[in-house]
Design a protein around this motif. Sequence first.
Motif, PDB file in Angstrom:
ATOM      1  N   SER A 111       1.076   6.292  -4.207  1.00 30.67           N
ATOM      2  CA  SER A 111      -0.474   6.657  -3.737  1.00 30.67           C
ATOM      3  C   SER A 111      -0.287   7.262  -2.322  1.00 30.67           C
ATOM      4  O   SER A 111       0.791   7.054  -1.583  1.00 30.67           O
ATOM      5  CB  SER A 111      -1.263   5.545  -3.622  1.00 30.67           C
ATOM      6  OG  SER A 111      -0.780   4.332  -2.861  1.00 30.67           O
TER       7      SER A 111
ATOM      8  N   ARG B 280      -4.244   4.272   0.062  1.00 32.03           N
ATOM      9  CA  ARG B 280      -3.965   3.049   0.673  1.00 32.03           C
ATOM     10  C   ARG B 280      -4.801   2.589   1.716  1.00 32.03           C
ATOM     11  O   ARG B 280      -5.191   1.092   1.611  1.00 32.03           O
ATOM     12  CB  ARG B 280      -2.407   2.947   1.090  1.00 32.03           C
ATOM     13  CG  ARG B 280      -1.449   3.110  -0.478  1.00 32.03           C
ATOM     14  CD  ARG B 280      -0.203   2.855   0.060  1.00 32.03           C
ATOM     15  NE  ARG B 280       0.385   3.516   1.054  1.00 32.03           N
ATOM     16  CZ  ARG B 280       1.128   4.803   1.208  1.00 32.03           C
ATOM     17  NH1 ARG B 280       1.223   5.272  -0.011  1.00 32.03           N
ATOM     18  NH2 ARG B 280       1.601   5.326   2.119  1.00 32.03           N
TER      19      ARG B 280
ATOM     20  N   ARG C 228      -7.061  -0.846   1.196  1.00 29.63           N
ATOM     21  CA  ARG C 228      -6.489  -2.186   2.409  1.00 29.63           C
ATOM     22  C   ARG C 228      -8.080  -2.463   3.207  1.00 29.63           C
ATOM     23  O   ARG C 228      -8.280  -3.669   3.484  1.00 29.63           O
ATOM     24  CB  ARG C 228      -5.658  -1.805   3.281  1.00 29.63           C
ATOM     25  CG  ARG C 228      -4.450  -1.807   2.976  1.00 29.63           C
ATOM     26  CD  ARG C 228      -3.422  -1.846   3.864  1.00 29.63           C
ATOM     27  NE  ARG C 228      -3.444  -0.570   4.901  1.00 29.63           N
ATOM     28  CZ  ARG C 228      -2.748   0.504   4.723  1.00 29.63           C
ATOM     29  NH1 ARG C 228      -1.838   0.470   3.675  1.00 29.63           N
ATOM     30  NH2 ARG C 228      -2.908   1.425   5.468  1.00 29.63           N
TER      31      ARG C 228
ATOM     32  N   ALA D 150      -3.150   2.897  -6.304  1.00 31.59           N
ATOM     33  CA  ALA D 150      -3.262   2.629  -4.934  1.00 31.59           C
ATOM     34  C   ALA D 150      -3.245   1.261  -4.914  1.00 31.59           C
ATOM     35  O   ALA D 150      -2.773   0.630  -3.984  1.00 31.59           O
ATOM     36  CB  ALA D 150      -4.678   3.264  -4.437  1.00 31.59           C
TER      37      ALA D 150
ATOM     38  N   ASP E 295       0.063  -0.392  -5.148  1.00 27.05           N
ATOM     39  CA  ASP E 295       0.937  -0.266  -3.892  1.00 27.05           C
ATOM     40  C   ASP E 295       0.509  -1.111  -2.591  1.00 27.05           C
ATOM     41  O   ASP E 295       1.170  -1.531  -1.973  1.00 27.05           O
ATOM     42  CB  ASP E 295       0.703   1.405  -3.640  1.00 27.05           C
ATOM     43  CG  ASP E 295       1.545   2.235  -4.474  1.00 27.05           C
ATOM     44  OD1 ASP E 295       2.429   1.786  -5.274  1.00 27.05           O
ATOM     45  OD2 ASP E 295       1.254   3.413  -4.432  1.00 27.05           O
ATOM     46  N   VAL E 296      -0.811  -1.227  -2.618  1.00 29.64           N
ATOM     47  CA  VAL E 296      -1.426  -2.195  -1.626  1.00 29.64           C
ATOM     48  C   VAL E 296      -1.064  -3.447  -1.717  1.00 29.64           C
ATOM     49  O   VAL E 296      -0.649  -4.416  -0.762  1.00 29.64           O
ATOM     50  CB  VAL E 296      -2.854  -1.998  -1.153  1.00 29.64           C
ATOM     51  CG1 VAL E 296      -3.489  -2.942  -0.376  1.00 29.64           C
ATOM     52  CG2 VAL E 296      -2.991  -0.661  -0.835  1.00 29.64           C
TER      53      VAL E 296
END
Length: 247
Positions: A115, A120, A124, A143, A146-147
Amino acid sequence: MHGTGGPRRDPSSLRLEWLTSAQDGLALAGVVAPEAPEMTIVDLDGITEHSGEPPLNRRDAEVVERWWNTARFDDETVRREPAPDRLAALGRSRFFVGLPPGELIRTVRAVTSGSTVADRRAVREALTPRTRIVVGFGLGAVAAVDVLARRPTAHHAAPTLITVGSPLAGRGRAVVPRVREWINLADVGDGLAGGEGLASRYGRRVQDIVMDCDPRLRAPRPYIASPEFGRALLRALDLAGSGVSAG
C-alpha cells in the motif's frame, strides 16, 4: 477500510451503503441488529493517483495475466492485446466495468509492492485502542494488512480482521497482520481477489469463506449484504465482546 477501483463517493452515501449492507448481512445470518453498529469509514479511493502506464515488471505481469484470464472467461469479446495495451483492454471488459487503466495500475502496484504511504497513514489515524474489528474491502484490505503487520500490540489490543474482495492473493510477499483472528471472503469469480481465497499463501493464519456474489460492480454491497459476511461479522462480534468498530 474502503478501497477499490471505483468512483469517488460522497462520505454520507458511502457510510449509508456500508451501514445498511452490514445490517442486511446480519439479518440474512439470522440476527437483526438492535441498533446501528459503531463504524468508522475510511475511504481510500482516490487518495493516491497514478498517471500514465509505467512498464510492467515480472510480478506485475503475472497479476495482470491472471486478471486477463478471468476477464476472458467472463467476456468473450476480450481479445489478447500487446502488453502496453493490456490494462486498457482489461478496463473495457465486463468484469472490470470500465475501470480506467490508472485504477488498475494502482491495484497492481498495491498487490506487488504494498500500500501507499498515504493509504497507511489514513488507516493508522482511524485505528484507536477501542478498535476491535477491522473490515478491509478491496485495496482497503491491502492497507489494513500492511498497517496491522506493523501495529505495536503493546499499545493496542489485537483486533479481528475481515478482508473482503481483497487482491492479496497476488502478492509477491505474504505480509502477516498481527490480529486475533483473520477471516477472508472471496468470490469464486472475483479476478482481483483470486477466486480461491488466501489459505494457499497464508496457511492457517486465515480462514477463507468462498462465496458466489457479483463482484464485478467493485462495490461493497454484493459482498457485505450476504449471509456469509453476516456470519463472519457475528463471529468477530463474539470475539470482541462489544459493538462493531469497522472501516
